[in-house]
Design a protein around this motif. Sequence first.
Motif, PDB file in Angstrom:
ATOM      1  N   SER A  31      57.091  41.493  59.441  1.00 36.47           N
ATOM      2  CA  SER A  31      57.564  41.830  60.784  1.00 36.47           C
ATOM      3  C   SER A  31      56.373  42.007  61.711  1.00 36.47           C
ATOM      4  O   SER A  31      55.306  42.457  61.302  1.00 36.47           O
ATOM      5  N   PHE A  32      56.596  41.642  62.952  1.00 39.77           N
ATOM      6  CA  PHE A  32      55.563  41.739  63.978  1.00 39.77           C
ATOM      7  C   PHE A  32      56.202  42.292  65.242  1.00 39.77           C
ATOM      8  O   PHE A  32      57.234  41.801  65.691  1.00 39.77           O
ATOM      9  N   GLU A  33      55.590  43.333  65.809  1.00 36.24           N
ATOM     10  CA  GLU A  33      56.082  43.946  67.036  1.00 36.24           C
ATOM     11  C   GLU A  33      54.927  44.032  68.025  1.00 36.24           C
ATOM     12  O   GLU A  33      53.811  44.366  67.655  1.00 36.24           O
ATOM     13  N   TYR A  34      55.222  43.733  69.290  1.00 37.92           N
ATOM     14  CA  TYR A  34      54.177  43.816  70.312  1.00 37.92           C
ATOM     15  C   TYR A  34      54.768  44.380  71.606  1.00 37.92           C
ATOM     16  O   TYR A  34      55.965  44.265  71.864  1.00 37.92           O
ATOM     17  N   ASN A  35      53.915  45.004  72.392  1.00 41.30           N
ATOM     18  CA  ASN A  35      54.291  45.573  73.682  1.00 41.30           C
ATOM     19  C   ASN A  35      53.198  45.245  74.691  1.00 41.30           C
ATOM     20  O   ASN A  35      52.018  45.471  74.421  1.00 41.30           O
ATOM     21  N   LEU A  36      53.592  44.722  75.825  1.00 44.72           N
ATOM     22  CA  LEU A  36      52.696  44.464  76.941  1.00 44.72           C
ATOM     23  C   LEU A  36      53.195  45.300  78.112  1.00 44.72           C
ATOM     24  O   LEU A  36      54.390  45.277  78.422  1.00 44.72           O
ATOM     25  N   SER A  37      52.319  46.042  78.753  1.00 45.08           N
ATOM     26  CA  SER A  37      52.777  46.908  79.831  1.00 45.08           C
ATOM     27  C   SER A  37      51.774  46.954  80.970  1.00 45.08           C
ATOM     28  O   SER A  37      50.582  46.714  80.778  1.00 45.08           O
ATOM     29  N   THR A  38      52.295  47.258  82.141  1.00 47.04           N
ATOM     30  CA  THR A  38      51.462  47.479  83.304  1.00 47.04           C
ATOM     31  C   THR A  38      52.100  48.580  84.154  1.00 47.04           C
ATOM     32  O   THR A  38      53.320  48.742  84.150  1.00 47.04           O
ATOM     33  N   THR A  48      52.906  63.933  96.691  1.00 51.59           N
ATOM     34  CA  THR A  48      53.833  62.811  96.621  1.00 51.59           C
ATOM     35  C   THR A  48      53.182  61.616  95.934  1.00 51.59           C
ATOM     36  O   THR A  48      52.069  61.239  96.269  1.00 51.59           O
ATOM     37  N   GLN A  49      53.934  61.016  94.975  1.00 55.72           N
ATOM     38  CA  GLN A  49      53.431  59.822  94.306  1.00 55.72           C
ATOM     39  C   GLN A  49      54.573  58.880  93.947  1.00 55.72           C
ATOM     40  O   GLN A  49      55.713  59.298  93.760  1.00 55.72           O
ATOM     41  N   LEU A  50      54.241  57.608  93.819  1.00 53.99           N
ATOM     42  CA  LEU A  50      55.178  56.547  93.469  1.00 53.99           C
ATOM     43  C   LEU A  50      54.576  55.728  92.340  1.00 53.99           C
ATOM     44  O   LEU A  50      53.387  55.392  92.383  1.00 53.99           O
ATOM     45  N   SER A  51      55.377  55.406  91.317  1.00 56.27           N
ATOM     46  CA  SER A  51      54.907  54.586  90.200  1.00 56.27           C
ATOM     47  C   SER A  51      55.846  53.417  89.989  1.00 56.27           C
ATOM     48  O   SER A  51      57.074  53.580  90.018  1.00 56.27           O
ATOM     49  N   LEU A  52      55.286  52.249  89.740  1.00 58.27           N
ATOM     50  CA  LEU A  52      56.037  51.048  89.366  1.00 58.27           C
ATOM     51  C   LEU A  52      55.545  50.633  87.991  1.00 58.27           C
ATOM     52  O   LEU A  52      54.334  50.522  87.767  1.00 58.27           O
ATOM     53  N   LYS A  53      56.485  50.385  87.065  1.00 60.36           N
ATOM     54  CA  LYS A  53      56.109  50.036  85.693  1.00 60.36           C
ATOM     55  C   LYS A  53      56.868  48.800  85.230  1.00 60.36           C
ATOM     56  O   LYS A  53      58.019  48.593  85.603  1.00 60.36           O
ATOM     57  N   TYR A  54      56.206  48.004  84.398  1.00 63.69           N
ATOM     58  CA  TYR A  54      56.837  46.866  83.728  1.00 63.69           C
ATOM     59  C   TYR A  54      56.377  46.883  82.276  1.00 63.69           C
ATOM     60  O   TYR A  54      55.202  47.119  81.982  1.00 63.69           O
ATOM     61  N   ARG A  55      57.325  46.620  81.368  1.00 61.31           N
ATOM     62  CA  ARG A  55      56.998  46.573  79.945  1.00 61.31           C
ATOM     63  C   ARG A  55      57.795  45.445  79.290  1.00 61.31           C
ATOM     64  O   ARG A  55      58.994  45.315  79.511  1.00 61.31           O
ATOM     65  N   HIS A  56      57.100  44.635  78.502  1.00 59.90           N
ATOM     66  CA  HIS A  56      57.749  43.586  77.703  1.00 59.90           C
ATOM     67  C   HIS A  56      57.507  43.920  76.234  1.00 59.90           C
ATOM     68  O   HIS A  56      56.363  44.114  75.818  1.00 59.90           O
ATOM     69  N   SER A  57      58.586  43.993  75.465  1.00 60.93           N
ATOM     70  CA  SER A  57      58.495  44.288  74.034  1.00 60.93           C
ATOM     71  C   SER A  57      59.124  43.138  73.255  1.00 60.93           C
ATOM     72  O   SER A  57      60.163  42.613  73.645  1.00 60.93           O
ATOM     73  N   GLY A  58      58.493  42.789  72.159  1.00 60.18           N
ATOM     74  CA  GLY A  58      59.018  41.738  71.296  1.00 60.18           C
ATOM     75  C   GLY A  58      58.956  42.170  69.845  1.00 60.18           C
ATOM     76  O   GLY A  58      58.075  42.929  69.447  1.00 60.18           O
ATOM     77  N   SER A  69      63.808  39.523  68.667  1.00 59.78           N
ATOM     78  CA  SER A  69      64.443  40.148  69.812  1.00 59.78           C
ATOM     79  C   SER A  69      63.371  40.462  70.845  1.00 59.78           C
ATOM     80  O   SER A  69      62.177  40.477  70.538  1.00 59.78           O
ATOM     81  N   SER A  70      63.817  40.731  72.075  1.00 64.48           N
ATOM     82  CA  SER A  70      62.862  41.096  73.121  1.00 64.48           C
ATOM     83  C   SER A  70      63.545  42.001  74.146  1.00 64.48           C
ATOM     84  O   SER A  70      64.776  42.039  74.236  1.00 64.48           O
ATOM     85  N   GLU A  71      62.724  42.724  74.886  1.00 64.64           N
ATOM     86  CA  GLU A  71      63.235  43.611  75.926  1.00 64.64           C
ATOM     87  C   GLU A  71      62.235  43.667  77.071  1.00 64.64           C
ATOM     88  O   GLU A  71      61.028  43.817  76.858  1.00 64.64           O
ATOM     89  N   ASP A  72      62.734  43.517  78.288  1.00 62.25           N
ATOM     90  CA  ASP A  72      61.939  43.675  79.493  1.00 62.25           C
ATOM     91  C   ASP A  72      62.454  44.904  80.227  1.00 62.25           C
ATOM     92  O   ASP A  72      63.664  45.054  80.422  1.00 62.25           O
ATOM     93  N   THR A  73      61.543  45.781  80.637  1.00 60.09           N
ATOM     94  CA  THR A  73      61.903  47.031  81.294  1.00 60.09           C
ATOM     95  C   THR A  73      61.141  47.152  82.609  1.00 60.09           C
ATOM     96  O   THR A  73      59.920  46.994  82.636  1.00 60.09           O
ATOM     97  N   PHE A  74      61.881  47.424  83.687  1.00 64.55           N
ATOM     98  CA  PHE A  74      61.304  47.656  85.007  1.00 64.55           C
ATOM     99  C   PHE A  74      61.641  49.081  85.421  1.00 64.55           C
ATOM    100  O   PHE A  74      62.801  49.494  85.319  1.00 64.55           O
ATOM    101  N   SER A  75      60.657  49.842  85.911  1.00 67.18           N
ATOM    102  CA  SER A  75      60.873  51.238  86.292  1.00 67.18           C
ATOM    103  C   SER A  75      60.229  51.549  87.638  1.00 67.18           C
ATOM    104  O   SER A  75      59.155  51.041  87.952  1.00 67.18           O
ATOM    105  N   ILE A  76      60.904  52.426  88.382  1.00 67.34           N
ATOM    106  CA  ILE A  76      60.363  52.997  89.611  1.00 67.34           C
ATOM    107  C   ILE A  76      60.511  54.510  89.498  1.00 67.34           C
ATOM    108  O   ILE A  76      61.600  55.005  89.206  1.00 67.34           O
ATOM    109  N   ASN A  77      59.417  55.239  89.688  1.00 64.79           N
ATOM    110  CA  ASN A  77      59.428  56.708  89.648  1.00 64.79           C
ATOM    111  C   ASN A  77      58.875  57.231  90.962  1.00 64.79           C
ATOM    112  O   ASN A  77      57.861  56.731  91.457  1.00 64.79           O
TER     113      ASN A  77
END
Length: 113
Positions: A31-38, A48-58, A69-77
Motif C-alpha cells: 500500500s502507498f499513501e501520499y498527501n500534497l498540501s498547500t 483578524t486572519q484568513l486561511s485558504l487550504k488545499y489538500r490532495h490525498s491518494g 482512492s483519492s480525496e481533494d479538500t478545499f478549506s477557508i478559515n
Amino acid sequence: MFNKSTLEFGIDSDWSKVNQVINEKINYINSFEYNLSTKWQLKWNKKTQLSLKYRHSGYQVNSIEKSQSSEDTFSINFDSRFLKNIIFKTDFTTHFVKDFSENFQNYTLQNFI
C-alpha cells in the motif's frame, strides 16, 4: 493594511508491505499513501486572519487486485477578535472523494463558533 502573509507547502507519504497468511495461502499486500498540501494565511492585523487550504490525498493498494482512492479538500478559515474578549471563528471545508469502487462523492462541513 496587511501585517503578514505566509505560504506553506507539504508532502507526506507512507509505504507499507504486508504478508498475510489465510488458510495457508500467502497474500502479498503493498500500500502507498501520499498527501500534497498547500496553505495561504493572511493576517490583516493582530486580531483578524484568513486561511485558504488545499489538500490532495491518494491511497493505492496492490494485492490480488489493484485499487486506489483519492480525496481533494478545499478549506477557508476566518478568525477575528473584537470587543476585547469576543472571538468569531468560521471554517468552510468541501471534500471531493473518489473511493476504491470508483464512486464519486462530495460533502461540505461548515462551522461557526
